[in-house]
Design a protein around this motif. Structure first.
Motif, PDB file in Angstrom:
ATOM      1  N   GLY A  15       0.701  -0.878   0.259  1.00 10.05           N
ATOM      2  CA  GLY A  15       0.260   0.033  -0.458  1.00 10.05           C
ATOM      3  C   GLY A  15       1.306   1.543  -0.290  1.00 10.05           C
ATOM      4  O   GLY A  15       0.480   2.245  -0.440  1.00 10.05           O
ATOM      5  N   LEU A  16       1.764   1.512   1.226  1.00 12.66           N
ATOM      6  CA  LEU A  16       2.508   2.433   0.692  1.00 12.66           C
ATOM      7  C   LEU A  16       3.525   2.638  -0.321  1.00 12.66           C
ATOM      8  O   LEU A  16       3.321   4.272  -1.228  1.00 12.66           O
ATOM      9  N   ALA A  17       3.880   1.957  -1.357  1.00 10.89           N
ATOM     10  CA  ALA A  17       4.423   1.663  -2.481  1.00 10.89           C
ATOM     11  C   ALA A  17       3.852   2.342  -3.402  1.00 10.89           C
ATOM     12  O   ALA A  17       4.029   2.573  -4.247  1.00 10.89           O
ATOM     13  N   GLN A  18       2.361   2.706  -2.877  1.00  7.87           N
ATOM     14  CA  GLN A  18       1.362   2.966  -3.937  1.00  7.87           C
ATOM     15  C   GLN A  18       0.153   4.233  -3.430  1.00  7.87           C
ATOM     16  O   GLN A  18      -0.695   4.712  -3.385  1.00  7.87           O
ATOM     17  N   ARG A  19       0.368   4.442  -2.593  1.00  7.99           N
ATOM     18  CA  ARG A  19       0.931   5.948  -1.660  1.00  7.99           C
ATOM     19  C   ARG A  19      -0.834   5.867  -1.298  1.00  7.99           C
ATOM     20  O   ARG A  19      -1.528   6.380  -1.347  1.00  7.99           O
ATOM     21  N   GLU A  20      -1.000   4.795  -0.678  1.00 13.01           N
ATOM     22  CA  GLU A  20      -2.522   4.003  -0.100  1.00 13.01           C
ATOM     23  C   GLU A  20      -2.094   3.880   1.726  1.00 13.01           C
ATOM     24  O   GLU A  20      -1.052   2.787   1.570  1.00 13.01           O
ATOM     25  N   LEU A 117       5.994  10.734   1.890  1.00  9.64           N
ATOM     26  CA  LEU A 117       7.183  11.056   1.808  1.00  9.64           C
ATOM     27  C   LEU A 117       8.138  10.210   0.625  1.00  9.64           C
ATOM     28  O   LEU A 117       8.217   9.244   1.882  1.00  9.64           O
ATOM     29  N   PRO A 118       8.703  10.107  -0.470  1.00  8.53           N
ATOM     30  CA  PRO A 118      10.027   9.659  -0.591  1.00  8.53           C
ATOM     31  C   PRO A 118      10.762   9.647  -0.401  1.00  8.53           C
ATOM     32  O   PRO A 118      11.611  10.824   0.881  1.00  8.53           O
ATOM     33  N   CYS A 119      11.505   8.422   0.381  1.00  3.24           N
ATOM     34  CA  CYS A 119      12.574   7.771   1.423  1.00  3.24           C
ATOM     35  C   CYS A 119      13.772   7.795  -0.469  1.00  3.24           C
ATOM     36  O   CYS A 119      13.527   7.702  -1.201  1.00  3.24           O
ATOM     37  N   SER A 120      14.563   7.571   0.422  1.00  3.94           N
ATOM     38  CA  SER A 120      16.228   7.890  -0.640  1.00  3.94           C
ATOM     39  C   SER A 120      16.524   6.519  -1.170  1.00  3.94           C
ATOM     40  O   SER A 120      16.854   6.560  -1.775  1.00  3.94           O
ATOM     41  N   LEU A 126       5.815   6.707   5.681  1.00  2.00           N
ATOM     42  CA  LEU A 126       3.764   7.666   5.681  1.00  2.00           C
ATOM     43  C   LEU A 126       4.193   8.529   6.575  1.00  2.00           C
ATOM     44  O   LEU A 126       4.786   8.442   7.886  1.00  2.00           O
ATOM     45  N   VAL A 127       3.580   9.752   6.809  1.00  2.89           N
ATOM     46  CA  VAL A 127       3.577  10.742   7.580  1.00  2.89           C
ATOM     47  C   VAL A 127       1.680  11.540   7.434  1.00  2.89           C
ATOM     48  O   VAL A 127       0.763  10.679   6.441  1.00  2.89           O
ATOM     49  N   PHE A 128       1.434  12.100   8.977  1.00  2.00           N
ATOM     50  CA  PHE A 128       0.587  13.223   8.741  1.00  2.00           C
ATOM     51  C   PHE A 128       0.049  14.645   8.951  1.00  2.00           C
ATOM     52  O   PHE A 128       1.799  15.315   9.177  1.00  2.00           O
ATOM     53  N   ARG A 129      -0.306  15.343   8.536  1.00  2.00           N
ATOM     54  CA  ARG A 129      -0.228  16.519   8.806  1.00  2.00           C
ATOM     55  C   ARG A 129      -2.032  16.740   8.696  1.00  2.00           C
ATOM     56  O   ARG A 129      -2.642  16.223   8.329  1.00  2.00           O
ATOM     57  N   LEU A 130      -2.237  17.498   9.346  1.00  2.00           N
ATOM     58  CA  LEU A 130      -3.744  18.933  10.208  1.00  2.00           C
ATOM     59  C   LEU A 130      -3.802  19.100   8.299  1.00  2.00           C
ATOM     60  O   LEU A 130      -3.389  19.361   7.134  1.00  2.00           O
ATOM     61  N   THR A 131      -4.972  18.711   8.236  1.00  4.53           N
ATOM     62  CA  THR A 131      -6.318  19.084   7.433  1.00  4.53           C
ATOM     63  C   THR A 131      -5.968  20.554   7.170  1.00  4.53           C
ATOM     64  O   THR A 131      -6.262  20.884   7.990  1.00  4.53           O
ATOM     65  N   SER A 132      -6.777  20.913   5.975  1.00  4.96           N
ATOM     66  CA  SER A 132      -7.308  22.608   5.719  1.00  4.96           C
ATOM     67  C   SER A 132      -7.946  22.907   7.000  1.00  4.96           C
ATOM     68  O   SER A 132      -7.969  23.798   7.092  1.00  4.96           O
ATOM     69  N   ASP A 133      -8.706  21.887   6.624  1.00  2.85           N
ATOM     70  CA  ASP A 133     -10.331  22.075   8.060  1.00  2.85           C
ATOM     71  C   ASP A 133      -9.067  22.799   9.616  1.00  2.85           C
ATOM     72  O   ASP A 133      -9.733  23.499   9.916  1.00  2.85           O
TER      73      ASP A 133
END
Length: 140
Positions: A15-20, A117-120, A126-133
């Motif tokens: 899943g991570l490889a497909q950004r899921e 985020l891409p790794c070397s 996988l990381v998390f970010r605050l949503t725009s909301d």
């Protein structure tokens, strides 16, 4: 997090490889669990698969430990260690990195979403970010 090379974690890393974000799911009771295990922790079934999730959730805990460089990422960011409660199931939590602006304040209950985020190594982290909301509600 699951360890690479563990056969129970293959679906997570595919899943991570497909950004899921894919989390282990019991085919018998539909319970989600993380980290992946050989049996369902709810009903002890061996019928486990991986299910794609929305990646949305809320921040339920965070520490003030900051990193200015992640050796697995190609870019420098400031991270905060966080526990994320995923929307799909009560009690389904992940320990993850929360990407925040340097010295930003975050509050428990802030809405978050998965990002990758891409790794070397060529893999994705996988990381998390605050949503725009969350930002619009001035949770920072």
């Amino acid at each position: 997090p699951p360890l690479a090379g563990d056969s129970f974690s293959d679906g997570y890393f595919r899943g991570l490889a497909q950004r899921e974000l894919r989390i282990q799911c019991c085919a018998d009771c539909a319970s989600l669990q993380h980290p992946p295990r050989p049996i369902c922790r709810r009903c002890t079934s061996l019928s486990l698969t991986f299910r794609r999730l929305s990646g949305r959730g809320v921040l339920i805990d965070a520490s003030d430990v900051f990193e200015t460089h992640d050796p697995f990422a190609d870019i420098e960011l400031t991270f905060r260690r966080a526990v994320i409660q995923l929307d799909e199931q009560e009690g389904l939590q992940l320990l993850a990195k929360l990407v925040v602006a340097e010295r930003s304040r975050v509050h428990i209950g802030a809405a978050v979403a998965a990002d990758y985020l891409p790794c070397s190594s060529g893999e994705w982290a996988l990381v998390f970010r605050l949503t725009s909301d969350a930002v619009a509600r001035q949770i920072l």
